[in-house]
Motif scaffolding. Structure first.
Motif, PDB file in Angstrom:
ATOM      1  N   GLY A  89      35.100  45.609  32.759  1.00 40.98           N
ATOM      2  CA  GLY A  89      35.149  44.318  33.434  1.00 40.98           C
ATOM      3  C   GLY A  89      36.424  43.605  33.049  1.00 40.98           C
ATOM      4  N   SER A  90      37.088  42.999  34.026  1.00 43.47           N
ATOM      5  CA  SER A  90      38.349  42.344  33.740  1.00 43.47           C
ATOM      6  C   SER A  90      38.630  41.265  34.765  1.00 43.47           C
ATOM      7  CB  SER A  90      39.482  43.370  33.729  1.00 43.47           C
ATOM      8  OG  SER A  90      40.681  42.777  33.262  1.00 43.47           O
ATOM      9  N   ASP A  91      39.693  40.490  34.508  1.00 39.89           N
ATOM     10  CA  ASP A  91      40.105  39.482  35.468  1.00 39.89           C
ATOM     11  C   ASP A  91      40.756  40.133  36.672  1.00 39.89           C
ATOM     12  OD1 ASP A  91      39.197  37.225  34.121  1.00 39.89           O
ATOM     13  OD2 ASP A  91      40.958  37.191  32.824  1.00 39.89           O
ATOM     14  N   LYS A  92      41.123  39.324  37.653  1.00 31.45           N
ATOM     15  CA  LYS A  92      41.614  39.839  38.928  1.00 31.45           C
ATOM     16  C   LYS A  92      42.780  40.801  38.763  1.00 31.45           C
ATOM     17  CE  LYS A  92      40.401  36.006  41.998  1.00 31.45           C
ATOM     18  NZ  LYS A  92      40.945  34.953  42.872  1.00 31.45           N
ATOM     19  N   ARG A  93      42.761  41.844  39.581  1.00 34.79           N
ATOM     20  CA  ARG A  93      43.908  42.732  39.702  1.00 34.79           C
ATOM     21  C   ARG A  93      44.890  42.103  40.675  1.00 34.79           C
ATOM     22  NH1 ARG A  93      40.566  47.195  42.329  1.00 34.79           N
ATOM     23  NH2 ARG A  93      39.515  45.294  42.970  1.00 34.79           N
ATOM     24  N   SER A  94      46.149  42.415  40.514  1.00 30.90           N
ATOM     25  CA  SER A  94      47.101  42.003  41.536  1.00 30.90           C
ATOM     26  C   SER A  94      46.909  42.875  42.756  1.00 30.90           C
ATOM     27  CB  SER A  94      48.536  42.154  41.014  1.00 30.90           C
ATOM     28  OG  SER A  94      48.846  43.528  40.843  1.00 30.90           O
ATOM     29  N   ALA A  95      47.324  42.380  43.915  1.00 32.36           N
ATOM     30  CA  ALA A  95      47.185  43.164  45.138  1.00 32.36           C
ATOM     31  C   ALA A  95      47.996  44.447  45.035  1.00 32.36           C
ATOM     32  CB  ALA A  95      47.643  42.332  46.336  1.00 32.36           C
ATOM     33  N   GLU A  96      49.179  44.355  44.412  1.00 37.09           N
ATOM     34  CA  GLU A  96      50.023  45.540  44.280  1.00 37.09           C
ATOM     35  C   GLU A  96      49.366  46.590  43.391  1.00 37.09           C
ATOM     36  OE1 GLU A  96      50.957  42.463  43.647  1.00 37.09           O
ATOM     37  OE2 GLU A  96      52.307  41.996  45.317  1.00 37.09           O
ATOM     38  N   ALA A  97      48.749  46.137  42.300  1.00 37.54           N
ATOM     39  CA  ALA A  97      48.105  47.073  41.378  1.00 37.54           C
ATOM     40  C   ALA A  97      46.930  47.749  42.045  1.00 37.54           C
ATOM     41  CB  ALA A  97      47.657  46.346  40.113  1.00 37.54           C
ATOM     42  N   ALA A  98      46.139  46.974  42.774  1.00 38.21           N
ATOM     43  CA  ALA A  98      44.981  47.548  43.441  1.00 38.21           C
ATOM     44  C   ALA A  98      45.413  48.568  44.482  1.00 38.21           C
ATOM     45  CB  ALA A  98      44.152  46.444  44.102  1.00 38.21           C
ATOM     46  N   LYS A  99      46.475  48.235  45.230  1.00 36.84           N
ATOM     47  CA  LYS A  99      46.956  49.139  46.266  1.00 36.84           C
ATOM     48  C   LYS A  99      47.456  50.443  45.674  1.00 36.84           C
ATOM     49  CE  LYS A  99      50.074  49.305  50.249  1.00 36.84           C
ATOM     50  NZ  LYS A  99      51.085  48.554  51.028  1.00 36.84           N
ATOM     51  N   ALA A 100      48.072  50.339  44.512  1.00 30.82           N
ATOM     52  CA  ALA A 100      48.615  51.532  43.857  1.00 30.82           C
ATOM     53  C   ALA A 100      47.563  52.308  43.093  1.00 30.82           C
ATOM     54  CB  ALA A 100      49.742  51.122  42.907  1.00 30.82           C
ATOM     55  N   GLY A 101      46.346  51.743  43.025  1.00 30.00           N
ATOM     56  CA  GLY A 101      45.281  52.431  42.304  1.00 30.00           C
ATOM     57  C   GLY A 101      45.390  52.267  40.805  1.00 30.00           C
ATOM     58  N   GLY A 102      46.112  51.254  40.339  1.00 31.30           N
ATOM     59  CA  GLY A 102      46.254  51.015  38.913  1.00 31.30           C
ATOM     60  C   GLY A 102      45.937  49.574  38.590  1.00 31.30           C
ATOM     61  N   VAL A 103      45.932  49.241  37.307  1.00 31.47           N
ATOM     62  CA  VAL A 103      45.659  47.873  36.889  1.00 31.47           C
ATOM     63  C   VAL A 103      46.617  47.501  35.770  1.00 31.47           C
ATOM     64  CG1 VAL A 103      43.261  47.635  37.594  1.00 31.47           C
ATOM     65  CG2 VAL A 103      43.790  48.842  35.505  1.00 31.47           C
ATOM     66  N   SER A 104      47.888  47.776  35.979  1.00 34.24           N
ATOM     67  CA  SER A 104      48.897  47.564  34.955  1.00 34.24           C
ATOM     68  C   SER A 104      48.902  46.120  34.489  1.00 34.24           C
ATOM     69  CB  SER A 104      50.274  47.932  35.523  1.00 34.24           C
ATOM     70  OG  SER A 104      51.274  47.714  34.565  1.00 34.24           O
ATOM     71  N   GLY A 105      49.010  45.941  33.172  1.00 32.09           N
ATOM     72  CA  GLY A 105      49.090  44.618  32.592  1.00 32.09           C
ATOM     73  C   GLY A 105      47.748  43.951  32.387  1.00 32.09           C
ATOM     74  N   GLN A 106      46.671  44.636  32.685  1.00 26.92           N
ATOM     75  CA  GLN A 106      45.344  44.036  32.597  1.00 26.92           C
ATOM     76  C   GLN A 106      44.539  44.688  31.483  1.00 26.92           C
ATOM     77  OE1 GLN A 106      42.828  44.899  35.927  1.00 26.92           O
ATOM     78  NE2 GLN A 106      42.028  42.834  35.952  1.00 26.92           N
ATOM     79  N   ARG A 107      43.898  43.855  30.672  1.00 23.53           N
ATOM     80  CA  ARG A 107      43.058  44.383  29.601  1.00 23.53           C
ATOM     81  C   ARG A 107      41.601  44.194  29.951  1.00 23.53           C
ATOM     82  NH1 ARG A 107      46.074  44.413  24.004  1.00 23.53           N
ATOM     83  NH2 ARG A 107      48.218  44.442  24.739  1.00 23.53           N
ATOM     84  N   SER A 108      40.786  45.108  29.470  1.00 22.69           N
ATOM     85  CA  SER A 108      39.360  45.059  29.803  1.00 22.69           C
ATOM     86  C   SER A 108      38.619  44.194  28.791  1.00 22.69           C
ATOM     87  CB  SER A 108      38.775  46.480  29.817  1.00 22.69           C
ATOM     88  OG  SER A 108      39.112  47.175  28.631  1.00 22.69           O
ATOM     89  N   ASP A 109      38.122  43.053  29.245  1.00 23.55           N
ATOM     90  CA  ASP A 109      37.344  42.189  28.367  1.00 23.55           C
ATOM     91  C   ASP A 109      35.922  42.709  28.198  1.00 23.55           C
ATOM     92  OD1 ASP A 109      39.338  40.398  27.752  1.00 23.55           O
ATOM     93  OD2 ASP A 109      38.934  39.114  29.469  1.00 23.55           O
TER      94      ASP A 109
END
Length: 347
Positions: A89-109
């Motif tokens: 579970g984490s905060d919002k992904r950026s649209a670019e990250a979601a489109k690329a299938g990644g979640v760069s810069g995001q940590r899982s809380d």
């Protein structure tokens, strides 16, 4: 040749090839009944197929990622018994990250490992402290929640696999907005609150409290109000997950295809899964666990050591390898029932 004379037949003689009117009516009624039954079955099939199609269409709005291990991830643990799912579970992904299938810069809380035994009769949900200090392939030792930022769900999966010693079959990452939407679609949930506190303009009172989506989201984010900080937040996250699960598997929800579809519709845009967790796979999982109820969901934490500060000044949580070895064996041997009986509430 003379014409045959009239022959007197017995009074009880009947022509078997000519059924009487009563028999003909009976046959017509039977045929009509069979036809109606066939139409009802066909109608039911069409309704179910339409429902499943709609459910699958809603589910397909999720983001799909590949969780194959990279060259630096090491060998995947040998297959264990049962199935293991990683929930993030984490905060919002950026649209670019979601489109690329990644979640760069995001940590899982939120990071939980769900173990479903082979018989599908129960589920064991284990939380990881987000600051647990573990090896992350290609990045040295760091907080376990950093794996998602370094390499997306794939690296988060391989990090957990390497740490717990069993393969992760599937991963699901949900943005917190998806949790809020799910709770609201379900009509709210009941959550066990550990103590009185206020946060985000909401008052939380010790005991069972009904929450809407915004309240539940505020609740799972709090840690500074508690003496043991992140550890209590982990327990609060489990309490919200239990509330969601209880509502999802309640008779009210299961008997309402529209509510199930609306729930899937509400969370799918905020959901990322591996490509193997397809709609059909979810249906199969649901069927295999159709007898599971709230009391069959068992929540616990993975073992951990004391908090400490690294030489670089980072606040982290130490691992407890000796205790982890016991958990690793229980997971490999599909003996979580024994483990839970002996270690529930230990952390």
């Amino acid at each position: 040749m003379n014409a045959p004379e009239n022959i007197d037949l017995p009074a009880d003689w009947e022509d078997d090839d000519q059924p009487d009117p009563g028999q003909r009516r009976g046959r017509r009624i039977a045929l009509i009944a069979l036809g109606l039954a066939a139409l009802l079955v066909l109608g039911l099939v069409i309704v179910v197929a339409s429902y499943l199609h709609g459910l699958n269409s809603a589910y397909e709005k999720r983001t799909v990622v590949d969780i194959s291990r990279g060259p630096s991830d090491g060998e995947r643990p040998e297959d264990g018994v049962g199935q293991n799912f990683l929930l993030l579970g984490s905060d919002k992904r950026s649209a670019e990250a979601a489109k690329a299938g990644g979640v760069s810069g995001q940590r899982s809380d939120v990071m939980m490992l769900v173990h479903v035994p082979d018989d599908g009769a129960e589920a064991y949900i284990m939380s990881f402290p987000r600051d647990l200090y573990v090896e992350i392939a290609g990045h040295g030792t760091d907080r376990i929640n950093a794996a998602l930022a370094f390499g997306g769900p794939s690296l988060a999966v391989s990090t957990v696999e390497n740490y717990v010693g069993v393969p992760v079959d599937h991963v699901a990452l949900i943005d917190f907005d998806g949790i809020e939407g799910m709770v609201d679609t379900l009509g709210g949930i009941d959550v066990q609150v550990p103590q009185d506190f206020e946060a985000g303009g909401h008052q939380f009172t010790a005991g069972t409290q009904s929450m809407d989506g915004e309240e539940a989201l505020t609740f799972v984010r709090q840690r500074k109000q508690f003496a043991d900080g992140d550890f209590q937040r982990n327990r609060n996250q489990q309490a919200v997950l239990k509330g969601i699960a209880d509502k999802l598997i309640s008779a009210d929800t299961l008997s309402s295809p529209a509510k199930i579809t609306d729930t899937v519709e509400s969370i799918s845009p905020f959901l990322t899964t591996d490509d193997g967790l397809s709609g059909s796979a979810m249906v199969q999982l649901g069927l295999s666990m159709r007898s599971v109820r709230g009391g069959d969901l068992h929540f616990l934490s993975v073992p951990y050591g004391d908090p400490y500060t690294t030489q670089g000044g980072a606040s982290v949580v130490a691992t407890d390898e000796e205790s982890m070895d016991v958990l690793r064996e229980a997971l490999r041997e599909d003996d979580m029932g024994t483990y839970y009986a002996e270690h529930a509430g230990a952390y």
